[in-house]
Design a protein around this motif. Structure first.
Motif, PDB file in Angstrom:
ATOM      1  N   ARG A   1       3.998   1.464  -1.621  1.00  0.00           N
ATOM      2  CA  ARG A   1       4.684   1.866  -2.431  1.00  0.00           C
ATOM      3  C   ARG A   1       3.722   2.337  -3.323  1.00  0.00           C
ATOM      4  O   ARG A   1       3.799   3.140  -4.646  1.00  0.00           O
ATOM      5  CB  ARG A   1       5.172   0.284  -2.737  1.00  0.00           C
TER       6      ARG A   1
ATOM      7  N   TRP B   1     -15.488   7.985 -15.684  1.00  0.00           N
ATOM      8  CA  TRP B   1     -14.938   9.669 -15.107  1.00  0.00           C
ATOM      9  C   TRP B   1     -14.579  10.202 -16.189  1.00  0.00           C
ATOM     10  O   TRP B   1     -15.217  10.507 -17.742  1.00  0.00           O
ATOM     11  CB  TRP B   1     -13.214   9.078 -14.707  1.00  0.00           C
TER      12      TRP B   1
ATOM     13  N   GLU C   1     -10.377  10.013 -22.469  1.00  0.00           N
ATOM     14  CA  GLU C   1     -10.473   9.474 -21.461  1.00  0.00           C
ATOM     15  C   GLU C   1      -9.252   8.686 -21.017  1.00  0.00           C
ATOM     16  O   GLU C   1      -9.362   8.424 -19.436  1.00  0.00           O
ATOM     17  CB  GLU C   1     -11.858   7.116 -21.945  1.00  0.00           C
ATOM     18  N   TRP C   2      -8.798   8.030 -22.148  1.00  0.00           N
ATOM     19  CA  TRP C   2      -6.977   7.919 -21.970  1.00  0.00           C
ATOM     20  C   TRP C   2      -6.988   8.757 -20.296  1.00  0.00           C
ATOM     21  O   TRP C   2      -5.845   8.831 -19.936  1.00  0.00           O
ATOM     22  CB  TRP C   2      -6.015   7.650 -22.598  1.00  0.00           C
TER      23      TRP C   2
ATOM     24  N   GLY D   1     -11.226   5.718  -9.779  1.00  0.00           N
ATOM     25  CA  GLY D   1     -11.050   4.387 -10.781  1.00  0.00           C
ATOM     26  C   GLY D   1     -12.853   3.703 -11.325  1.00  0.00           C
ATOM     27  O   GLY D   1     -13.999   3.761 -10.110  1.00  0.00           O
ATOM     28  N   TYR D   2     -12.461   2.779 -11.734  1.00  0.00           N
ATOM     29  CA  TYR D   2     -13.476   1.750 -11.860  1.00  0.00           C
ATOM     30  C   TYR D   2     -13.822   0.640 -10.428  1.00  0.00           C
ATOM     31  O   TYR D   2     -15.248   0.089  -9.906  1.00  0.00           O
ATOM     32  CB  TYR D   2     -14.195   0.993 -12.777  1.00  0.00           C
ATOM     33  N   GLY D   3     -12.901   0.908  -9.362  1.00  0.00           N
ATOM     34  CA  GLY D   3     -12.872  -0.021  -8.704  1.00  0.00           C
ATOM     35  C   GLY D   3     -12.598  -1.361  -8.167  1.00  0.00           C
ATOM     36  O   GLY D   3     -12.654  -2.466 -10.243  1.00  0.00           O
ATOM     37  N   ARG D   4     -12.485  -2.441  -7.507  1.00  0.00           N
ATOM     38  CA  ARG D   4     -12.063  -4.024  -7.952  1.00  0.00           C
ATOM     39  C   ARG D   4     -12.936  -4.306  -7.654  1.00  0.00           C
ATOM     40  O   ARG D   4     -12.716  -5.876  -8.664  1.00  0.00           O
ATOM     41  CB  ARG D   4     -10.893  -4.110  -6.747  1.00  0.00           C
TER      42      ARG D   4
ATOM     43  N   SER E   1      -7.115   9.775 -17.570  1.00  0.00           N
ATOM     44  CA  SER E   1      -7.398   8.436 -16.520  1.00  0.00           C
ATOM     45  C   SER E   1      -7.275   9.105 -14.883  1.00  0.00           C
ATOM     46  O   SER E   1      -5.893   9.415 -14.869  1.00  0.00           O
ATOM     47  CB  SER E   1      -6.919   7.186 -17.088  1.00  0.00           C
TER      48      SER E   1
ATOM     49  N   ASP F   1       1.100  -1.203  -0.200  1.00  0.00           N
ATOM     50  CA  ASP F   1       0.110   0.071  -0.241  1.00  0.00           C
ATOM     51  C   ASP F   1       0.828   1.081   0.362  1.00  0.00           C
ATOM     52  O   ASP F   1       0.472   2.431  -0.693  1.00  0.00           O
ATOM     53  CB  ASP F   1      -0.749  -0.155   0.588  1.00  0.00           C
TER      54      ASP F   1
ATOM     55  N   GLN G   1      -1.181   6.206 -16.875  1.00  0.00           N
ATOM     56  CA  GLN G   1      -1.644   6.616 -17.999  1.00  0.00           C
ATOM     57  C   GLN G   1      -1.310   8.781 -17.300  1.00  0.00           C
ATOM     58  O   GLN G   1      -1.243   9.774 -18.306  1.00  0.00           O
ATOM     59  CB  GLN G   1      -3.211   6.615 -18.414  1.00  0.00           C
TER      60      GLN G   1
ATOM     61  N   TYR H   1      -5.653   6.629 -13.304  1.00  0.00           N
ATOM     62  CA  TYR H   1      -4.844   5.503 -13.003  1.00  0.00           C
ATOM     63  C   TYR H   1      -3.100   5.850 -13.118  1.00  0.00           C
ATOM     64  O   TYR H   1      -3.178   6.784 -14.175  1.00  0.00           O
ATOM     65  CB  TYR H   1      -5.284   4.103 -13.437  1.00  0.00           C
ATOM     66  N   PRO H   2      -2.545   5.697 -12.024  1.00  0.00           N
ATOM     67  CA  PRO H   2      -1.388   6.131 -12.890  1.00  0.00           C
ATOM     68  C   PRO H   2      -0.431   5.927 -14.284  1.00  0.00           C
ATOM     69  O   PRO H   2       0.498   6.841 -14.825  1.00  0.00           O
ATOM     70  CB  PRO H   2      -0.079   5.834 -11.516  1.00  0.00           C
TER      71      PRO H   2
END
Lengths: 218, 603
Positions: free
Chosen positions: A13, A65, A105-106, A48-51, A109, A11, A114, A111-112
């Motif tokens: 990291r 998003w 979208e990309w 994000g869209y979650g797990r 994002s 976590d 992108q 998320y890291p």
């Protein structure tokens, strides 16, 4: 239970990775270029869209998003997509199948992975438009296809590009990869490349004889 | 008896199983069909393959074209939820910071476990694979031989449905007559490698995979599997009839709503539930095995994730099938005055001798494939062929510098395009220029599907430097101590990777591929870190001597006779075969022994 001193290693990291990404984008932020981002930051930070997202749902860019390109940025993005994948008799252009939305979208994002592309694309789109103004006194989208190609030809060889064009050449390669990836993953793009699967069959008969002949197996 | 919540637990069960994957599923099936009352605890949520798997969805219908993210680490449509190498709140640690000493641990927190997203490759271990000490002077001989497990390989293959051919190969055993389903026809790349591989001595054969290429024989198979049990025959026949054969589309990793491929829920847990002898409690994170004063296991304490409360499931017998290292973690965390070093650990061997498949890969562009006539190569949602290990004479002469061998798995074909489909096109088409415009569209058509690649998966024997233990400080979000891994490759594995790279290169070049020379360092960059193949096994190995092993040949712990293991933990090494089929065969064999012992009153 956990105390701050023994946060799980993974976590931590991940957290550091996120913090680093966030810090980098703040430090380098150009307020005009990243206008949309500032607007987003003012509201809730996108997630994000979650797990455990629904895998069967059909998603479109913007569903999970918000998209963040400004209207002028979108114009340039669309024009450049279509220089990279124009329409022809057999298949539509990249913009006709929604690739600019995918690129938006990309780069929007949360998320890291992108985050780096966000910088590259926003700066690259700006460079392309600046170059169009500089050479032809128009936006990139307003240029003729010959004029657009003239600019792209200068930045389409990362190794051989002139020193002042190197960053733009790196952008062009990345933007081409995103455009092509976005395009060939659509139904129209799959048809264009010659992918004819994803359809139920009663039997699997192996390669047709013309395919075997093609490689000397029949 | 059904899928339940924690407040619906019965007072006691005959057997409590931790884990609902290949091992837990097979154990639950074997026991409940014979009338044993079973509870399965699953750490993840319930999952319905019939309605929740994405089979035909395109990348363009997923966020980010379906690429992997921290939330979905094998991509959006991969059939794994709440799973990953890194799970928030559920860490593990590595003792060494060195890159080549890292262990990566995939956890699949959902009903059916990892069987939801695997490649369905079901290869049997051969006779040599059980006796590495005898044959190579290294590792440990298993206390069983191939002949002990062969009948169970037949049974599992008939139950789950496996296609393939009998090739009569040394150490890659045939199945008994009538067991295998017909193998699908090979694709162009597989046939091409079959023809040209002969030049370099590579035998390309049909692979074995758990996919129905035709409907299962619901008339005769149930009678072969349950000759003395009419009820079991009826239930199994009904469930076999509810499975459709493959319709030759969609990647098996996405799961299969029509039940054409094996996953634990579809094939094991559904019929087990139909017996009325099974309860399944999802969202139950096992914490420890409880024991009585005599040192016998009494059940499992668990955290009910829906409420955060601790509960206890009581059983006469406990079976750990939580995935090899989760089961090891449970044993190590089950400390008491009687078992101060963890349960069943009088040998000190719990956590020791972890192995994974030794793997590296290499691919090339095959010019002969350019401009291939368009056709559909989806097939059975995964490979149809592989290259089994055949260099046994070189093994015997000691020429290789490593024990065992490896098989090669294919990457080939006109697969559904993804974000990486055009990787490398600039080198082929543009002389390094970024191809765009009309030329890009032409080149995309010409070069699509022209890649051929192979990944090796090979033998790893245990070594003293590769093990896990409890991290002295760190706990997960439930307060359960986590594992700390130690990983060491030896010269055996490095030599094998060198050999894999050389052999794959020869094979690719025989097929006309051009492969740039690689330095040693570049070669080892393609070597997958420990755990990355998700074939990690060991940690509670079986043996003939209780001083040097954790379980006997029945996967029954030496120290606590009513505790059994049904995942990869009892494996005494990794073979050059994928472990899942062997996990299931061992689990069924274990379950038969467990029932015999129950009947005799020994548990």
């Amino acid at each position: 239970m956990n105390t701050p001193g023994n946060l799980p290693r993974m976590d931590r990291r991940l957290a550091i990775q996120w913090m680093f990404t966030a810090a980098a984008s703040v430090a380098l932020r150009d307020s005009a270029l990243f206008a949309a981002e500032n607007a987003v930051a003012a509201s809730a930070k996108p997630k994000g869209y979650g797990r455990d997202p629904s895998m069967v749902k059909l998603y479109q860019p913007g569903d999970v998003w918000p998209l963040t390109l400004t209207e002028p940025q979108r114009h340039t993005a669309r024009a450049l997509c279509d220089v990279i994948i124009p329409a022809d008799d057999a298949s539509p252009s990249a913009s006709a199948v929604g690739v600019p939305d995918f690129i938006d979208e990309w780069i929007s994002s949360p998320y890291p992975a992108q985050a780096g592309d966000r910088r590259i694309v926003l700066e690259g789109l700006k460079w392309v438009d600046d170059e169009a103004h500089h050479r032809f006194d128009k936006t990139f989208a307003e240029l003729t296809s010959e004029q657009q190609s003239a600019i792209c030809d200068d930045i389409c060889h990362p190794a051989k590009a002139r020193p002042e064009h190197k960053p733009a050449a790196a952008f062009f390669k990345r933007y081409r990869d995103l455009t092509a990836g976005g395009y060939y993953t659509t139904p129209e793009g799959m048809k264009a490349i010659g992918y004819v699967g994803n359809t139920p069959l009663a039997t699997f008969d192996g390669p047709p004889v013309e395919a075997l002949k093609h490689v000397g197996l029949a | 008896m059904p899928v339940i919540t924690a407040d619906q637990l019965q007072d006691s069960y005959d057997v409590v199983i931790v884990g609902s994957g290949a091992g837990g599923g097979q154990t639950a099936y074997a026991l409940t069909m014979e009338g044993v009352k079973v509870l399965v605890l699953e750490a993840g949520r319930s999952f319905d393959p019939a309605t929740e798997v994405a089979m035909f969805q395109l990348p363009s219908q997923a966020p980010l074209r379906g690429v992997s993210t921290p939330d979905k680490q094998y991509g959006f449509h991969d059939c794994s939820i709440q799973s990953g190498w890194e799970i928030p709140g559920e860490p593990y640690t590595n003792a060494s910071p060195e890159p080549q000493d890292q262990f990566r641990w995939w956890r699949q927190r959902m009903m059916g476990g990892r069987t939801n997203h695997w490649g369905r490759i079901t290869l049997r271990n051969g006779p040599y694979d059980f006796k590495p000490r005898t044959r190579f002077g290294a590792g440990f001989d298993w206390p069983i031989g191939y002949e002990d497990i062969a009948p169970y390989y037949d049974k599992v293959e008939m139950l789950i449905g496996v296609f393939g051919t009998n090739e009569g190969l040394e150490n890659s055993p045939d199945s008994s007559p009538g067991v295998l389903l017909p193998a699908p026809k090979l694709r162009v790349g597989e046939l091409y490698a079959q023809k040209h591989g002969k030049k370099v001595g590579a035998h390309v054969a049909s692979i074995h995979r758990a996919v129905l290429t035709q409907a299962q024989d619901a008339e005769t198979v149930p009678a072969r599997l349950h000759p003395k049990n009419a009820k079991a025959r009826g239930i199994l026949a009904e469930h076999m009839r509810s499975r459709a054969p493959c319709f030759w589309a969609t990647d098996c990793h996405r799961g299969c709503a029509i039940r054409a491929n094996y996953d634990s829920q579809t094939v094991h847990l559904r019929p087990a539930l139909a017996t009325g002898n099974l309860d399944i409690l999802p969202n139950a994170m096992a914490r420890e095995v409880t024991i009585d004063r005599q040192g016998k296991a009494t059940g499992i304490t668990f955290i009910d994730k829906t409420s955060g409360r601790e509960g206890h499931a009581a059983g006469r017998v406990v079976v750990l099938a939580a995935s090899s290292q989760e089961s090891v973690r449970l044993l190590l965390n089950s400390k008491s005055n009687l078992f101060p070093d963890g349960l069943a650990n009088s040998s000190g061997k719990v956590g020791k001798y972890i192995t994974d498949s030794v793997s590296s890969s290499l691919g090339a562009h095959i010019p002969a494939f350019e401009g291939m006539p368009i056709h559909n190569e989806d097939g059975a949602g995964g490979p149809h062929a592989y290259v089994p290990w055949t260099l046994h004479d070189q093994n015997r002469r000691g020429e290789l510098g490593f024990p065992g061998g490896y098989h090669l798995e294919f990457t080939t074909g006109r697969q559904m395009p993804s974000m990486t489909t055009l990787n490398g096109i600039d080198g082929l088409a543009g002389g390094g220029a970024t191809v765009y415009g009309r030329q890009l569209k032409e080149d995309a058509r010409r070069y699509y599907g022209c890649n051929l690649g192979f990944g090796g998966q090979g033998t790893m024997l245990p070594n003293e430097g590769t093990f896990c233990e409890l991290d002295p400080e760190l706990k997960d979000q439930w307060g359960i101590p986590v594992l700390r891994f130690h990983w060491k490759w030896t010269d055996f594995e490095f030599n094998q990777v060198r050999h894999q790279q050389k052999r794959i290169r020869e094979l690719l070049e025989a097929a006309g591929g051009k492969v740039a020379p690689k330095s040693e360092a570049e070669m080892f960059k393609t070597m997958k870190p420990g755990g990355s193949v998700i074939h990690e096994v060991g940690g509670a190995i079986m043996g003939a001597d209780r001083a040097t092993s954790v379980t006997n040949q029945w996967s029954q712990t030496w120290d606590v006779k009513n505790v059994f293991l049904a995942d990869g933990a009892p494996f005494a090494c990794t073979a050059d075969k994928n472990p899942t089929l062997t996990i299931m065969a061992l689990a069924w064999r274990m379950a038969d022994h467990l029932m015999d012992e129950l009947k005799r009153g020994n548990l």
